[in-house]
Design an enzyme around this catalytic site. Sequence first.
Site, PDB file in Angstrom:
ATOM      1  N   ASP A  31      45.836  41.693  21.741  1.00 26.49           N
ATOM      2  CA  ASP A  31      46.490  40.555  22.383  1.00 26.49           C
ATOM      3  C   ASP A  31      47.975  40.871  22.507  1.00 26.49           C
ATOM      4  O   ASP A  31      48.618  41.254  21.523  1.00 26.49           O
ATOM      5  CB  ASP A  31      46.286  39.261  21.604  1.00 26.49           C
ATOM      6  CG  ASP A  31      46.549  38.045  22.476  1.00 26.49           C
ATOM      7  OD1 ASP A  31      45.566  37.449  22.973  1.00 26.49           O
ATOM      8  OD2 ASP A  31      47.729  37.707  22.677  1.00 26.49           O
ATOM      9  N   ASP A  78      50.040  45.986  26.169  1.00 24.83           N
ATOM     10  CA  ASP A  78      49.947  45.406  27.507  1.00 24.83           C
ATOM     11  C   ASP A  78      48.868  46.203  28.222  1.00 24.83           C
ATOM     12  O   ASP A  78      49.065  47.364  28.577  1.00 24.83           O
ATOM     13  CB  ASP A  78      51.296  45.551  28.207  1.00 24.83           C
ATOM     14  CG  ASP A  78      51.256  45.157  29.675  1.00 24.83           C
ATOM     15  OD1 ASP A  78      50.180  44.778  30.178  1.00 24.83           O
ATOM     16  OD2 ASP A  78      52.314  45.255  30.344  1.00 24.83           O
ATOM     17  N   ASN A 124      38.877  41.298  28.826  1.00 27.51           N
ATOM     18  CA  ASN A 124      38.951  39.840  28.911  1.00 27.51           C
ATOM     19  C   ASN A 124      40.353  39.337  29.234  1.00 27.51           C
ATOM     20  O   ASN A 124      40.506  38.232  29.740  1.00 27.51           O
ATOM     21  CB  ASN A 124      38.478  39.242  27.573  1.00 27.51           C
ATOM     22  CG  ASN A 124      38.824  37.772  27.439  1.00 27.51           C
ATOM     23  OD1 ASN A 124      38.139  36.914  27.991  1.00 27.51           O
ATOM     24  ND2 ASN A 124      39.899  37.462  26.720  1.00 27.51           N
ATOM     25  N   TYR A 139      44.271  34.635  41.737  1.00 25.56           N
ATOM     26  CA  TYR A 139      43.264  34.707  40.667  1.00 25.56           C
ATOM     27  C   TYR A 139      41.892  35.045  41.243  1.00 25.56           C
ATOM     28  O   TYR A 139      41.167  35.907  40.721  1.00 25.56           O
ATOM     29  CB  TYR A 139      43.239  33.375  39.923  1.00 25.56           C
ATOM     30  CG  TYR A 139      42.321  33.324  38.733  1.00 25.56           C
ATOM     31  CD1 TYR A 139      42.731  33.819  37.502  1.00 25.56           C
ATOM     32  CD2 TYR A 139      41.056  32.744  38.825  1.00 25.56           C
ATOM     33  CE1 TYR A 139      41.887  33.758  36.391  1.00 25.56           C
ATOM     34  CE2 TYR A 139      40.215  32.676  37.730  1.00 25.56           C
ATOM     35  CZ  TYR A 139      40.635  33.183  36.516  1.00 25.56           C
ATOM     36  OH  TYR A 139      39.803  33.129  35.417  1.00 25.56           O
ATOM     37  N   LYS A 171      39.691  38.405  40.457  1.00 24.96           N
ATOM     38  CA  LYS A 171      38.369  38.305  39.835  1.00 24.96           C
ATOM     39  C   LYS A 171      37.272  38.849  40.747  1.00 24.96           C
ATOM     40  O   LYS A 171      36.266  39.386  40.263  1.00 24.96           O
ATOM     41  CB  LYS A 171      38.085  36.852  39.450  1.00 24.96           C
ATOM     42  CG  LYS A 171      38.928  36.348  38.288  1.00 24.96           C
ATOM     43  CD  LYS A 171      38.687  37.147  37.019  1.00 24.96           C
ATOM     44  CE  LYS A 171      39.347  36.524  35.805  1.00 24.96           C
ATOM     45  NZ  LYS A 171      39.111  37.297  34.571  1.00 24.96           N
ATOM     46  N   THR A 198      39.367  26.115  27.913  1.00 27.06           N
ATOM     47  CA  THR A 198      40.406  26.922  27.283  1.00 27.06           C
ATOM     48  C   THR A 198      41.761  26.434  27.759  1.00 27.06           C
ATOM     49  O   THR A 198      41.855  25.542  28.607  1.00 27.06           O
ATOM     50  CB  THR A 198      40.254  28.414  27.649  1.00 27.06           C
ATOM     51  OG1 THR A 198      40.577  28.573  29.042  1.00 27.06           O
ATOM     52  CG2 THR A 198      38.837  28.915  27.394  1.00 27.06           C
TER      53      THR A 198
END
Length: 293
Positions: free
Chosen positions: A38, A73, A100, A171, A175, A205
């Site tokens: 992360d 990163d 992810n 986005y 995707k 989320t």
Amino acid sequence: MSSLLEGRIAIVTGAGRGIGRAHALELARHGAQVVVNDHGVSLAGEGTGETPAEEVVAEIEAAGGTACVNTADVADFAQAEAMVRQAIEVYGGLDILVNNAGFVRDRMLVNTSEEEWDAVIRVLLKGHWAPLRHAGAYWRAEAKEGRQREARVINTSSGAGLQGSVGQSAYSAAKAGVAGLTLVAAQEMGRYGVRVNAIAPVAKTRMTEGAFDTSQMALPEDNSPVVAWLASVDAGDVTGRVIEIDGSTITVENGWAHGPSADAGARWQAADVGPALRDLLASAPTPEPVYGV
């Protein structure tokens, strides 16, 4: 602790919070050794100085599992390579890559800035490609040395990329690119023992809160059992698939497929295209509705 992934070594990117965190915990619960990645950024992809990966590693270790922190990163080519190398050096190899990591900067198309477009494409699309590129090179080298691994990649697409989503042009494009990357990687890497699939998760989320009514949405951890199975040796006959997960429902997405066609027998004349194409459209399946319409 389950033994489904016993002895297997995994990287989960963007695993400090949300769906990624749930994946890391689930893989560890099934016996995997997990590199918890992360970068510690805000919802908009800005640095926060936080280290949520450390919290996830502590939770895994407290439950008797094995994990370590990585703060790369994932869209930085050299840092992605170092992340893959960390798994190999710390645990002796790599078997599972769960891509992810991502963030959103929702804007209507004509309100999207160049910086916002570039940032989303960089993290969501290049951030899938760079770790996969380095993991794939490792798996290819292992196979050529006679040490072929039962490698698994689970990418993260989205309904926004498969059906489109109003206000999410960057986005959705990223995707959709992840889904395409999954298909190509599955074919190119199959000879080295690598199986590549993607999920399209649905979950409440920090990325969905505020953008949608999340009161009835599934929880992040509802997606992770599918990831755990796809990461297992048992999933060796499944590759090149995109699977939507919405709570208790899993759906195999069909994606683009050839529909009705017409052959003019020669170069089309512009005046003839309209009638022919309208006939084809009349017999073609109705597209899935775009989210937000």
